[in-house]
Scaffold this active site. Sequence first.
Site, PDB file in Angstrom:
ATOM      1  N   HIS A  74      12.865  27.135  63.113  1.00 12.65           N
ATOM      2  CA  HIS A  74      14.198  27.145  62.495  1.00 12.65           C
ATOM      3  C   HIS A  74      15.274  26.565  63.410  1.00 12.65           C
ATOM      4  O   HIS A  74      16.380  26.292  62.970  1.00 12.65           O
ATOM      5  CB  HIS A  74      14.582  28.578  62.116  1.00 12.65           C
ATOM      6  CG  HIS A  74      13.788  29.091  60.952  1.00 12.65           C
ATOM      7  ND1 HIS A  74      14.315  29.227  59.692  1.00 12.65           N
ATOM      8  CD2 HIS A  74      12.490  29.470  60.847  1.00 12.65           C
ATOM      9  CE1 HIS A  74      13.388  29.677  58.873  1.00 12.65           C
ATOM     10  NE2 HIS A  74      12.266  29.837  59.555  1.00 12.65           N
ATOM     11  N   ASP A  79      22.663  23.046  66.288  1.00 14.40           N
ATOM     12  CA  ASP A  79      22.178  24.028  65.317  1.00 14.40           C
ATOM     13  C   ASP A  79      20.965  23.432  64.620  1.00 14.40           C
ATOM     14  O   ASP A  79      20.977  22.237  64.283  1.00 14.40           O
ATOM     15  CB  ASP A  79      23.278  24.284  64.271  1.00 14.40           C
ATOM     16  CG  ASP A  79      23.339  25.745  63.837  1.00 14.40           C
ATOM     17  OD1 ASP A  79      22.294  26.412  63.895  1.00 14.40           O
ATOM     18  OD2 ASP A  79      24.424  26.198  63.428  1.00 14.40           O
TER      19      ASP A  79
HETATM   20  P1  ADQ Z   1      21.399  31.307  62.263  1.00 15.91           P
HETATM   21  O1  ADQ Z   1      21.645  30.823  63.658  1.00 15.91           O
HETATM   22  O2  ADQ Z   1      21.546  32.752  62.023  1.00 15.91           O
HETATM   23  O3  ADQ Z   1      19.969  30.823  61.749  1.00 15.91           O
HETATM   24  P2  ADQ Z   1      22.891  30.011  59.957  1.00 15.91           P
HETATM   25  O4  ADQ Z   1      22.017  28.968  59.397  1.00 15.91           O
HETATM   26  O5  ADQ Z   1      24.309  29.607  60.065  1.00 15.91           O
HETATM   27  O6  ADQ Z   1      22.503  30.457  61.417  1.00 15.91           O
HETATM   28  O7  ADQ Z   1      22.792  31.292  59.041  1.00 15.91           O
HETATM   29  C1  ADQ Z   1      23.670  32.386  59.172  1.00 15.91           C
HETATM   30  C2  ADQ Z   1      23.574  33.257  57.919  1.00 15.91           C
HETATM   31  O8  ADQ Z   1      24.291  34.462  58.150  1.00 15.91           O
HETATM   32  C3  ADQ Z   1      24.174  32.592  56.690  1.00 15.91           C
HETATM   33  O9  ADQ Z   1      23.317  32.796  55.590  1.00 15.91           O
HETATM   34  C4  ADQ Z   1      25.514  33.325  56.478  1.00 15.91           C
HETATM   35  O10 ADQ Z   1      25.871  33.490  55.138  1.00 15.91           O
HETATM   36  C5  ADQ Z   1      25.237  34.676  57.105  1.00 15.91           C
HETATM   37  N1  ADQ Z   1      26.483  35.216  57.710  1.00 15.91           N
HETATM   38  C6  ADQ Z   1      27.189  34.694  58.714  1.00 15.91           C
HETATM   39  N2  ADQ Z   1      28.255  35.464  59.003  1.00 15.91           N
HETATM   40  C7  ADQ Z   1      28.229  36.493  58.143  1.00 15.91           C
HETATM   41  C8  ADQ Z   1      29.053  37.662  57.945  1.00 15.91           C
HETATM   42  N3  ADQ Z   1      30.113  37.942  58.708  1.00 15.91           N
HETATM   43  N4  ADQ Z   1      28.709  38.516  56.973  1.00 15.91           N
HETATM   44  C9  ADQ Z   1      27.612  38.296  56.213  1.00 15.91           C
HETATM   45  N5  ADQ Z   1      26.799  37.218  56.368  1.00 15.91           N
HETATM   46  C10 ADQ Z   1      27.093  36.346  57.320  1.00 15.91           C
HETATM   47  C11 ADQ Z   1      18.861  30.080  62.274  1.00 15.91           C
HETATM   48  C12 ADQ Z   1      19.179  28.733  62.913  1.00 15.91           C
HETATM   49  C13 ADQ Z   1      19.961  27.876  61.935  1.00 15.91           C
HETATM   50  C14 ADQ Z   1      19.179  27.723  60.628  1.00 15.91           C
HETATM   51  C15 ADQ Z   1      18.733  29.086  60.105  1.00 15.91           C
HETATM   52  C16 ADQ Z   1      17.789  28.941  58.929  1.00 15.91           C
HETATM   53  O11 ADQ Z   1      19.912  28.918  64.120  1.00 15.91           O
HETATM   54  O12 ADQ Z   1      20.208  26.593  62.490  1.00 15.91           O
HETATM   55  O13 ADQ Z   1      20.009  27.108  59.664  1.00 15.91           O
HETATM   56  O14 ADQ Z   1      18.046  29.809  61.115  1.00 15.91           O
HETATM   57  O15 ADQ Z   1      16.701  28.149  59.256  1.00 15.91           O
END
Ligand code: ADQ
Length: 497
Positions: A171, A383
Amino acid sequence: METTRLTVVSTRLAIAVDREPSGQWTITPFSGSLVTALGPVLRDRGGQWIGWLGTRDTMEETNLRDLMDQGSRLTGYALKPVNLTEEDIRQYSFGFSNQILWPLVHDLPSRCNFDPAYWTVYERVNAKFAEVVAANTCEEDYVWVHDYQLIMVAHHLKTMGIRRQTGFFLHIPFPPLDGFVKLPWRFQVLNALLSYDLVGFQTMRDRRNFIDCVRMLMPKMRVVGHGQIARCLTPDHEVLIGAFPISIDFKQFAEAAATSEVEDQAWIIHANLPERQLILGVDRLDYTKGIPLRLQAFANALERYPELHGKMTLIQVVLPSREEVPEYESLKREIERMVGEINGRFNQVGWSPIQYIYRSLSRMELLAYYRTCEIALVTPLKDGMNLVAKEFCACSIENNGVLILSEFAGAAAQLHNGAILVNPFDIEGVADAIRRACCMESDNRHRRMEKMRRSIQRHDIFHWVNAFLRTGIHKDLDQFPRIEFFVPSPVQAGHER
Ligand code: ADQ
């Protein structure tokens, strides 16, 4: 061999368990990005999920069984726990995974702590996961392992003499050769990845980096093919290597964003911040997400473009994460200091430049923010993908949102046609992008957002799953038919948060 069942393996199970003061255990479906992505694939299709329970408290066997049954009814698929000790978690998760692999792949090697003890425990914990996989699957299962914490699972299965069809999805990014070679266990990690039948990356950039590393560090392996899927010929089998950009359930986000509940909440948010454009940042607390640089860029825009004062507010939402790690705690303090400083400097009667929220939002709140904010500022330093960028677009149902996106997010490869791409290290460049977004004409906004929404709709989470499964086992989601797997039973009151 005909694959009949999908088994997902990840560090955490798809649930959070808590112990109430009364001693009673409660269970809540977990809301991480992986769960959002894979839930629909397993639910009511006889699938199972293997992972750590996420609690350090010990539990009696009968409690554990009851809890897993309850979790299975909540999620719609079977849950198989892996027991980890306090020491395992410290050295494998906080240690090897988060202090070595995480900073290394995000091009931040100076943050790595290459403690050799971490590697030993990482290997041992991966072997534990392999044992649970071996005990709960058969040769007809497709075992889909997720992410950097579990690179060694297929290797351990092979060492144990267990034959399974295996796929691995990373990921996070795969670093370029000059970053990867710094890893003291680079050969073990490459070898372990080549133990899977299919290795998937988020972008072609990651896939290229991986192939470069294989070619340079393992000259005896032959990598052939230049299209979507390359093949690596190892002495005992062929490994498929592909790029599968992860996505979201577009339809679900778009439909939920259109409900009156979300619309009302969105209206309330904007009514409280009238006559200005709302800029949204939503990130897990992490140094890779670039929050301090983003705040600097926002302050720079206020400094250089005074006409924007009173006309825009940044709503920065931070999801608490890895709070036990001192580095994350100090990042939180740094963000809070900067927010205070910027607000203190630019505040006017009736206008604060930044609203800061540090908590997990309910789904409804999150959708309301996505729906009501005119601009999303997504500026990670690096990312794997970044789902927030895609979620924002899906919820921008009037096509009037503007996405400012880091060119170092995997999502940029798909959304470059509609987003304003920025280099997150270029403070003035991001500040200029903020101004440009604020001044963007409605026609231009619509054109850009439509393009992005169309692309995400076409390449949604089901497209991702199908692309991976078709490559791995020549099957797609529809070929894992829906079945009546669990006898529905009501969840006890108080078990949902
Ligand atoms: P993450 O680094 O966790 O994932 P991201 O893809 O941005 O990063 O996902 C974050 C998730 O958390 C999103 O679904 C968002 O809606 C949720 N979120 C963020 N802040 C929130 C809040 N305050 N309250 C509720 N929900 C919140 C890792 C990798 C990424 C990759 C994903 C999936 O680092 O690059 O996109 O896996 O493969």
